[in-house]
Design a protein around this motif. Sequence first.
Motif, short mmCIF file in Angstrom:
data_model
loop_
_atom_site.label_atom_id
_atom_site.label_comp_id
_atom_site.label_asym_id
_atom_site.label_seq_id
_atom_site.Cartn_x
_atom_site.Cartn_y
_atom_site.Cartn_z
N PHE A 140 0.84 -1.21 0.00
CA PHE A 140 0.00 0.00 0.00
C PHE A 140 0.87 1.25 0.00
O PHE A 140 0.63 2.19 -0.77
CB PHE A 140 -0.93 -0.01 1.23
CG PHE A 140 -1.63 1.29 1.48
CD1 PHE A 140 -2.73 1.66 0.71
CD2 PHE A 140 -1.19 2.16 2.47
CE1 PHE A 140 -3.38 2.88 0.94
CE2 PHE A 140 -1.84 3.36 2.71
CZ PHE A 140 -2.93 3.73 1.93
N LEU A 141 1.88 1.29 0.87
CA LEU A 141 2.74 2.46 0.95
C LEU A 141 3.52 2.68 -0.34
O LEU A 141 3.65 3.81 -0.82
CB LEU A 141 3.71 2.32 2.14
CG LEU A 141 3.08 2.48 3.51
CD1 LEU A 141 4.06 2.03 4.60
CD2 LEU A 141 2.64 3.92 3.74
N ASN A 142 4.05 1.61 -0.92
CA ASN A 142 4.80 1.74 -2.17
C ASN A 142 3.90 2.24 -3.30
O ASN A 142 4.33 3.04 -4.13
CB ASN A 142 5.44 0.41 -2.55
CG ASN A 142 6.61 0.07 -1.66
OD1 ASN A 142 7.23 0.94 -1.04
ND2 ASN A 142 6.93 -1.21 -1.57
N ARG A 143 2.67 1.77 -3.34
CA ARG A 143 1.74 2.17 -4.40
C ARG A 143 1.20 3.58 -4.19
O ARG A 143 0.66 4.18 -5.11
CB ARG A 143 0.59 1.17 -4.48
CG ARG A 143 1.05 -0.18 -4.97
CD ARG A 143 -0.04 -1.22 -4.85
NE ARG A 143 0.44 -2.51 -5.32
CZ ARG A 143 -0.07 -3.67 -4.95
NH1 ARG A 143 -1.10 -3.71 -4.10
NH2 ARG A 143 0.42 -4.79 -5.41
N ASP A 147 1.76 10.05 -1.44
CA ASP A 147 0.97 10.52 -0.30
C ASP A 147 1.74 10.44 1.02
O ASP A 147 1.31 11.03 2.01
CB ASP A 147 -0.32 9.70 -0.16
CG ASP A 147 -1.29 9.94 -1.30
OD1 ASP A 147 -1.21 11.00 -1.94
OD2 ASP A 147 -2.13 9.06 -1.54
N TYR A 148 2.82 9.68 1.02
CA TYR A 148 3.61 9.46 2.24
C TYR A 148 5.08 9.78 1.96
O TYR A 148 5.91 8.87 1.80
CB TYR A 148 3.44 8.02 2.72
CG TYR A 148 2.00 7.68 3.02
CD1 TYR A 148 1.42 8.02 4.22
CD2 TYR A 148 1.20 7.01 2.07
CE1 TYR A 148 0.09 7.72 4.50
CE2 TYR A 148 -0.13 6.72 2.34
CZ TYR A 148 -0.67 7.08 3.54
OH TYR A 148 -1.98 6.78 3.81
N PRO A 149 5.44 11.07 1.89
CA PRO A 149 6.80 11.45 1.51
C PRO A 149 7.89 10.97 2.48
O PRO A 149 9.05 10.85 2.09
CB PRO A 149 6.74 12.98 1.45
CG PRO A 149 5.56 13.36 2.27
CD PRO A 149 4.59 12.23 2.18
N LEU A 150 7.54 10.68 3.71
CA LEU A 150 8.54 10.22 4.68
C LEU A 150 8.76 8.71 4.64
O LEU A 150 9.63 8.18 5.32
CB LEU A 150 8.14 10.64 6.10
CG LEU A 150 8.10 12.15 6.34
CD1 LEU A 150 7.57 12.47 7.73
CD2 LEU A 150 9.48 12.76 6.13
N TRP A 151 7.96 8.00 3.84
CA TRP A 151 8.09 6.55 3.71
C TRP A 151 9.47 6.25 3.13
O TRP A 151 9.92 6.89 2.19
CB TRP A 151 6.98 6.00 2.83
CG TRP A 151 7.15 4.59 2.37
CD1 TRP A 151 7.04 4.14 1.09
CD2 TRP A 151 7.40 3.42 3.16
NE1 TRP A 151 7.23 2.79 1.04
CE2 TRP A 151 7.45 2.32 2.30
CE3 TRP A 151 7.62 3.22 4.52
CZ2 TRP A 151 7.70 1.03 2.74
CZ3 TRP A 151 7.87 1.93 4.96
CH2 TRP A 151 7.90 0.86 4.08
#
Length: 167
Positions: A140-143, A147-151
């Motif tokens: 989910f985070l990779n896709r 939306d999650y620049p700190l990932w």
Amino acid sequence: MALINRTDIQVYRQISNSVYDDVLNQHILDAQFVDVQDLMGMDFYNDLVRNPATIKNAALLDGGTYIYNSITYTNVGLKAVLSHYAYARYIMFGSQTDTPFGFVEKSTNESNTVSESGKKAMFKMNQQTAFKYWENVVAFLNRNASDYPLWKNGCYQTKSKFRISKI
């Protein structure tokens, strides 16, 4: 700040209601800080703890469906990961209590305690389940990385292998 509570864990695992949540809360915080922070990276983790209610962070925590390349996927949510890591810690260490007379393990005449090897097996099983849920959250985070620049900023552990051995 704890991102989950007893009710969240009860969605995934059977855990008794209790007025003594201090022990469970310590395992929740340990799971967050020790198990999940390394997976997420310190910056991303701290942002999530400071801002759990933002729309994007709530979607990460609670999970749900999302569309990627015209295919609908399910994100199980970070609460599932945290619940299993916290439950694993609770199983392994939850019956131990500090008293004025020393460190003891709660026991009664009507019940038998689970063996140390049984606790270890359940601990490992729940850690493995948590990591499988984590792999779903990583997808989910990779896709949704925009939306999650700190990932992936400061992640220490991106892959984990569990080995089961007979004791």
